[in-house]
Design a protein around this motif. Sequence first.
Motif, PDB file in Angstrom:
ATOM      1  N   GLY A  57      -7.000 -50.856  18.351  1.00 25.58           N
ATOM      2  CA  GLY A  57      -7.648 -50.916  19.498  1.00 25.58           C
ATOM      3  C   GLY A  57      -7.514 -49.381  19.983  1.00 25.58           C
ATOM      4  N   LEU A  58      -8.124 -48.977  21.062  1.00 29.24           N
ATOM      5  CA  LEU A  58      -8.169 -47.442  21.623  1.00 29.24           C
ATOM      6  C   LEU A  58      -8.215 -47.578  23.071  1.00 29.24           C
ATOM      7  N   LEU A  59      -7.220 -46.736  23.540  1.00 31.20           N
ATOM      8  CA  LEU A  59      -7.489 -46.488  25.001  1.00 31.20           C
ATOM      9  C   LEU A  59      -7.711 -44.950  25.537  1.00 31.20           C
ATOM     10  N   THR A  60      -8.049 -44.720  26.777  1.00 29.74           N
ATOM     11  CA  THR A  60      -8.165 -43.330  27.064  1.00 29.74           C
ATOM     12  C   THR A  60      -6.987 -42.770  28.035  1.00 29.74           C
ATOM     13  N   ARG A  61      -6.756 -41.587  27.380  1.00 27.11           N
ATOM     14  CA  ARG A  61      -5.666 -40.929  28.171  1.00 27.11           C
ATOM     15  C   ARG A  61      -6.173 -39.676  28.659  1.00 27.11           C
ATOM     16  N   ILE A  62      -5.983 -39.390  30.191  1.00 36.95           N
ATOM     17  CA  ILE A  62      -6.485 -38.479  30.954  1.00 36.95           C
ATOM     18  C   ILE A  62      -5.216 -37.633  31.586  1.00 36.95           C
ATOM     19  N   PRO A 117     -16.789 -27.996  33.495  1.00 33.33           N
ATOM     20  CA  PRO A 117     -16.356 -28.882  32.353  1.00 33.33           C
ATOM     21  C   PRO A 117     -16.741 -30.346  32.766  1.00 33.33           C
ATOM     22  N   ARG A 118     -17.622 -31.163  31.940  1.00 31.65           N
ATOM     23  CA  ARG A 118     -18.070 -32.462  32.173  1.00 31.65           C
ATOM     24  C   ARG A 118     -17.764 -33.218  30.929  1.00 31.65           C
ATOM     25  N   VAL A 119     -17.172 -34.511  30.995  1.00 29.52           N
ATOM     26  CA  VAL A 119     -16.711 -35.055  29.745  1.00 29.52           C
ATOM     27  C   VAL A 119     -17.031 -36.575  30.088  1.00 29.52           C
ATOM     28  N   VAL A 120     -17.607 -37.343  29.008  1.00 28.09           N
ATOM     29  CA  VAL A 120     -17.677 -38.788  29.031  1.00 28.09           C
ATOM     30  C   VAL A 120     -16.813 -39.120  27.922  1.00 28.09           C
ATOM     31  N   ILE A 121     -15.784 -40.276  28.140  1.00 27.97           N
ATOM     32  CA  ILE A 121     -15.153 -40.654  27.135  1.00 27.97           C
ATOM     33  C   ILE A 121     -15.271 -42.221  27.375  1.00 27.97           C
ATOM     34  N   ASN A 122     -15.586 -43.135  26.324  1.00 29.77           N
ATOM     35  CA  ASN A 122     -15.838 -44.413  26.157  1.00 29.77           C
ATOM     36  C   ASN A 122     -14.684 -44.935  25.059  1.00 29.77           C
ATOM     37  N   ASN A 123     -13.676 -45.800  25.535  1.00 25.00           N
ATOM     38  CA  ASN A 123     -12.591 -46.134  24.849  1.00 25.00           C
ATOM     39  C   ASN A 123     -13.126 -47.193  23.854  1.00 25.00           C
ATOM     40  N   GLY A 124     -14.317 -47.655  23.830  1.00 29.70           N
ATOM     41  CA  GLY A 124     -14.571 -48.680  23.004  1.00 29.70           C
ATOM     42  C   GLY A 124     -13.995 -50.028  23.374  1.00 29.70           C
ATOM     43  N   ALA A 125     -12.929 -50.304  22.613  1.00 29.24           N
ATOM     44  CA  ALA A 125     -12.294 -51.696  22.746  1.00 29.24           C
ATOM     45  C   ALA A 125     -10.910 -51.510  22.688  1.00 29.24           C
ATOM     46  N   ALA A 126     -10.067 -51.821  23.405  1.00 27.97           N
ATOM     47  CA  ALA A 126      -8.706 -51.916  23.423  1.00 27.97           C
ATOM     48  C   ALA A 126      -8.069 -52.779  22.745  1.00 27.97           C
ATOM     49  N   GLY A 127      -8.609 -54.151  22.633  1.00 26.54           N
ATOM     50  CA  GLY A 127      -8.149 -55.167  22.046  1.00 26.54           C
ATOM     51  C   GLY A 127      -8.837 -55.590  20.658  1.00 26.54           C
ATOM     52  N   MET A 128      -9.746 -54.707  20.218  1.00 19.33           N
ATOM     53  CA  MET A 128     -10.283 -54.976  18.578  1.00 19.33           C
ATOM     54  C   MET A 128     -10.451 -53.707  17.910  1.00 19.33           C
TER      55      MET A 128
END
Length: 318
Positions: free
Chosen positions: A239-244, A219-230
């Motif tokens: 906004g968005l955050l990444t949770r792993i 398994p190979r994953v790329v996750i980009n959260n974009g912006a937490a503050g916009m």
Amino acid sequence: MTKTAGRVCPLAYRYGAAALARAPERVVDTLYVVGGLYGNLPALARVSALFAAERGSAALCFNGDFNWFNVDEASFVAINEVVLANDAIVGNVEAELVAPQAGAGCGCAYPESVDDAVVERSNRIHARLQATATRHPAIVGALAKLPMFARYRVGEAAAAVVHGDADSLAGWRFAAAALDDANNRQWIDQAFTAAAVDVFASTHTCLPALRSFGDGRQPRVVINNGAAGMPNFAGEQDGLLTRIALSPSPHPTLYGLRAAGLHVDALPIVFDGGRWQEQFLANWPPGSAAWLSYFARIRNGPPFSRQQAMPPACQPPV
């Protein structure tokens, strides 16, 4: 041909994917990756509340550009005090606060698709932030000690946290369009191999993406959260955050997938948008550089959809 300041990627930003394989590794059950906070205090308060609800071994990692709009003394100090009390890596904003590179401007290394006026305004925003930072040498000194990337182990999987992409602090190859470009696939495969990771978590491009390049064996994953503050999507304010993590999220998720025994999710950061707009306008009134570049997005979201961020294989949970 000389590139305009703000489009330059300094040589010091380039570390190469193999450097990620040699980075110290922290073992956790849950990893939050928060990129592109951009000085948003209400968003930071919500991130802290979400993280506080997690159980077990957990790490909160700010992966750069936590500063940007916070040019007033109080919010500059408040943002950096919280970030520096957790795990963090520098983004180009912080890198250029610590050691400005000749001709780099804001250090964003904007591609040619970004309008010259946007680039010029970003340089002006950073210059004003730099003036604030010079009055806080202790914070700048602490920022100077932060790495450009971090490595974690969550269960049996290895995750690399970067600001830009696998090779560079200001790289754009983890943008949604680049991840979907067939000409970029060989580089992506080589990056996973060189870094010896199962997951890359990034930000920098300011728009989110989640893509899987693996199979049942690897398994190979790329996750980009974009912006937490916009805002990240048209007509939305969060906004968005990444949770792993090894366990399902205790909070609502917008979309995600399972890979290598992990839950890899994008969590909305639902903050007080009215309060944030007031704080933003106090520093950046109508007609200012940041207002011209960002206020329409802060109010209405960018011209980007959830469908662009998540392919069919990354359906939202039911």
